[in-house]
Every structure is written in C-alpha cells, then in structure tokens.
Design an enzyme around this catalytic site. Structure first.
Site, PDB file in Angstrom:
ATOM      1  CG  ASN A  81      -2.354   0.551   0.767  1.00 44.91           C
ATOM      2  OD1 ASN A  81      -2.443   1.670   0.291  1.00 44.91           O
ATOM      3  ND2 ASN A  81      -3.402  -0.204   0.972  1.00 44.91           N
ATOM      4  NE  ARG A  82      -2.446   4.802  -3.319  1.00 43.02           N
ATOM      5  CZ  ARG A  82      -3.274   3.783  -3.579  1.00 43.02           C
ATOM      6  NH1 ARG A  82      -3.720   3.020  -2.589  1.00 43.02           N
ATOM      7  NH2 ARG A  82      -3.666   3.536  -4.821  1.00 43.02           N
ATOM      8  CG  HIS A 107       1.609  -2.101  -3.808  1.00 36.31           C
ATOM      9  ND1 HIS A 107       1.028  -2.297  -2.580  1.00 36.31           N
ATOM     10  CD2 HIS A 107       0.574  -2.050  -4.712  1.00 36.31           C
ATOM     11  CE1 HIS A 107      -0.294  -2.360  -2.724  1.00 36.31           C
ATOM     12  NE2 HIS A 107      -0.582  -2.214  -3.997  1.00 36.31           N
ATOM     13  CG  HIS A 176      -1.987  -6.314  -5.486  1.00 35.85           C
ATOM     14  ND1 HIS A 176      -3.205  -6.263  -6.148  1.00 35.85           N
ATOM     15  CD2 HIS A 176      -1.720  -5.037  -5.110  1.00 35.85           C
ATOM     16  CE1 HIS A 176      -3.628  -5.006  -6.172  1.00 35.85           C
ATOM     17  NE2 HIS A 176      -2.745  -4.250  -5.532  1.00 35.85           N
ATOM     18  CG  ASP A 243      -7.678   1.596  -3.809  1.00 36.06           C
ATOM     19  OD1 ASP A 243      -7.218   0.702  -3.064  1.00 36.06           O
ATOM     20  OD2 ASP A 243      -6.980   2.226  -4.619  1.00 36.06           O
ATOM     21  CD  GLN A 279      -6.453  -0.574   0.464  1.00 34.79           C
ATOM     22  OE1 GLN A 279      -6.197  -0.487   1.670  1.00 34.79           O
ATOM     23  NE2 GLN A 279      -6.648   0.481  -0.308  1.00 34.79           N
ATOM     24  CD  GLU A 307      -4.372  -5.081  -2.392  1.00 34.43           C
ATOM     25  OE1 GLU A 307      -3.254  -4.541  -2.270  1.00 34.43           O
ATOM     26  OE2 GLU A 307      -5.345  -4.512  -2.938  1.00 34.43           O
TER      27      GLU A 307
END
Length: 342
Positions: A81-82, A107, A176, A243, A279, A307
C-alpha cells in the site's frame, strides 16, 4: 493429497539481470494453483463451480510478467500500500522512497518484491520462496531476509510471510491477486456478494492516503458486515468503487475476515488472516488496455482484491498498528484463502 510440480516458465531479459523463471504447480482435488519464482506471482488459480467445473479465477498473463501491470498476483513489499510522500522518519533519520503513485510510494517503490527473482524450495504440499532485500533497497533500512510460503491443503491455500531484519524497518507484506469468481476474463464483478468483518475503515484523501481518522462503517456504504451485491451496492451509495483499508479486530489468531459468493456459479471464497487490516479494491484503475490470459481484456471493475495487510501509511501515523520490525524480532503473518461451492 497435494501434488507439487516444478517446470521452466521463461527467462528474464538481460536488462533485468537474466535468470530462469520457474513455475510451481500445486494441485489438490478441488484447487489448482500456479506460482512463479518471479515476484512470487500466482498466475493461475482454478477452483470448481457447483457443477464440478474448474475455472481460473485470477487475472494475469500467459507469458512472463515483465511488462507494466497492476501487480497481478504478486507479493508486494517491503511495505504494501501507500506511504505519504514516500517519506518517514526513524530514530531521528529521514528516509525518502521512490514516488511511484502520484506524490506517494506504493507497494515497495520502483522495483519492489513483485519485480525480482526469488529462490524456491519445494515442500511436500507447497513451495517456499526466499530473498534477501539488501540495506538501502528502494530507500528502506536494514538487510531484510524474507520467506514467503505457499501451501495447498484441499480447498485451502495458505500464504505465510516471515522476515528478519538487521536494522529497524517498516514491513507489511501481502499478495495482490485480482479475483473474479465467474472466471478471469468475465466482464465485471457486479454480481458477486461480499461481506467484510470490519466495524471501521480508513477514509482517504484524494491521493488515497488515510486521513488518520478511523471511521465507523455503521450507516455508510462501507458497512459490509452483511453480504451486499456489489453492483447494486455501488449504485445505491454512488460509489465509483472501493480502494480502502478495512480495520479488522486485532489479535494474532486466525480469523475469518471476508467472504465472497458468486451466485451463478456457486463459488465462494473466504479470507482468513492474522493481519490487522484488509484492503478491498474493486479494480477501479483497470481500463481494458491490458491483454490477459487467453487474449482476455480486463476492464474497470472486472476483478476485486482482498489484500491482508498492516494499515496504509502506518509508519507516519503513530495511532495505527505498529508496522516496525526490530532486529531480533520475527515478522510472521499468515493469510488463508478457502474455496467452496454453495
């Protein structure tokens, strides 16, 4: 009884360092999985429908995954993720990561775990992959030893992640895979029914970074505690898709966190995990431009991802679950995907 077979899949191009890519085929009576030593990618996952017919329910490619793609089937890391602005501070030192998702790092950065060759070891009912992520790779501190183990038992695919580090480092690993229980190449996932066992979720800003609020799902379009039919639900709440991280009940024990049912085929998929977050992503950025397996195209909302993970940007949010691994500790998480028919 699970059989395991290994075979050649392809060769990395010279500019990517060369090297043989192997494919590992795990097969039980009810599930068949193909996994690559490149990116630990699940390329195929076949399960039965209520009539006993097998279909491949994950998106991907027939040939080597070296072209640009949205992480189909891969293990992503060091941090899934971010991370906001690709930046964090640790022990008084600031670290800057590669920005590969607008203003943020996503990622693992430019060349994350999804874009490297792993060393495989065949097990009686699966395969274990290992790699050493060197100190400074993609800007992260510490030599990180990582093991990802896939095992298949009947209807259940387990993915175990273990890691050890030489310096304190953030880590959050996930797979993923993009699923469509109607079969990969099907037009959309609107007729899937989904439920997620989460009382809260993380609202995000316009770059998909959590705002820091942990919001209750009650009374919102994010309340998926009872099954909803995805297409109707998106329409009802005027949502472009999901998302978002859903906040799971904390604890190290295995627990059921999500269930997806596809009424036309009878296929069900359950997700169990030890992770604190999941996620839910509905393939909002797919646009039909990628040619997948069997020349299938993948338009928007033609798949979903679940995820399991630590919460996004946890390194910059002290009130989120701890994402740091210390020397001498072991990172150890498992996620189970269970496939049935109803």
């Amino acid at each position: 009884m699970t059989t395991v077979r290994r075979e050649a899949f392809g060769r990395m191009p010279p500019e990517e360092g060369g090297g043989e890519v192997e494919k590992f085929v795990l097969q039980s009576d009810s599930v068949r999985v193909e996994i690559l030593s490149f990116g630990c990618i699940i390329t195929t996952l076949e399960t039965k429908d209520r009539d006993g017919q097998f279909s491949d329910v994950v998106l991907g490619f027939d040939t080597l995954y070296t072209r640009k793609h949205p992480f189909f089937g891969a293990v992503v890391g060091r941090v899934a993720n971010r991370i906001a602005n690709g930046r964090f501070t640790l022990n008084g030192k600031e670290y800057q990561l590669f920005l590969n998702n607008g203003p943020n790092s996503l990622h693992g950065g430019a060349k994350g775990f999804d874009k490297v060759l792993w060393s495989p070891q065949v097990l009686p009912n699966g395969v274990r992959f290992f790699r050493l992520s060197p100190d400074g790779e993609e800007g992260y501190p510490g030599d990180l030893k990582v093991w990802v183990t896939y095992t298949l038992s009947g209807r259940e695919l387990a993915i175990n992640y273990q890691a050890q580090t030489s310096k304190t480092t953030p880590i959050s690993l996930t797979n993923h895979s993009y699923f469509n229980l109607a079969g990969q190449g099907s037009r959309d996932v609107y007729d899937h029914e989904i439920s997620i066992e989460a009382d809260s979720y993380l609202p995000v800003d316009d770059t998909k970074i959590p705002t820091g609020e942990v919001a209750a799902v009650q009374g919102t379009g994010f309340d998926l505690r009872q099954p909803v039919e995805l297409g109707k639900h998106l329409q009802k709440f005027h949502l472009d898709g999901f998302d978002h991280n859903f906040c799971l009940h904390q604890g190290q024990d295995r627990r059921l966190v999500a269930r997806v049912f596809h009424p036309p085929t009878g296929r069900t998929m359950e997700v169990h995990t030890t992770q604190p977050g999941i996620q839910f992503y509905t393939g909002n950025n797919l646009d039909g431009s990628l040619k997948g397996k069997g020349a299938a195209t993948y338009p928007k909302h033609s798949a979903f991802c679940l995820e399991t993970q630590n919460w996004p940007d946890a390194i910059n949010k002290p009130h989120f679950p701890n994402v740091l691994l210390q020397p001498g500790e072991e990172y150890n998480h498992t996620t189970w995907f269970v496939f049935n028919t109803a």
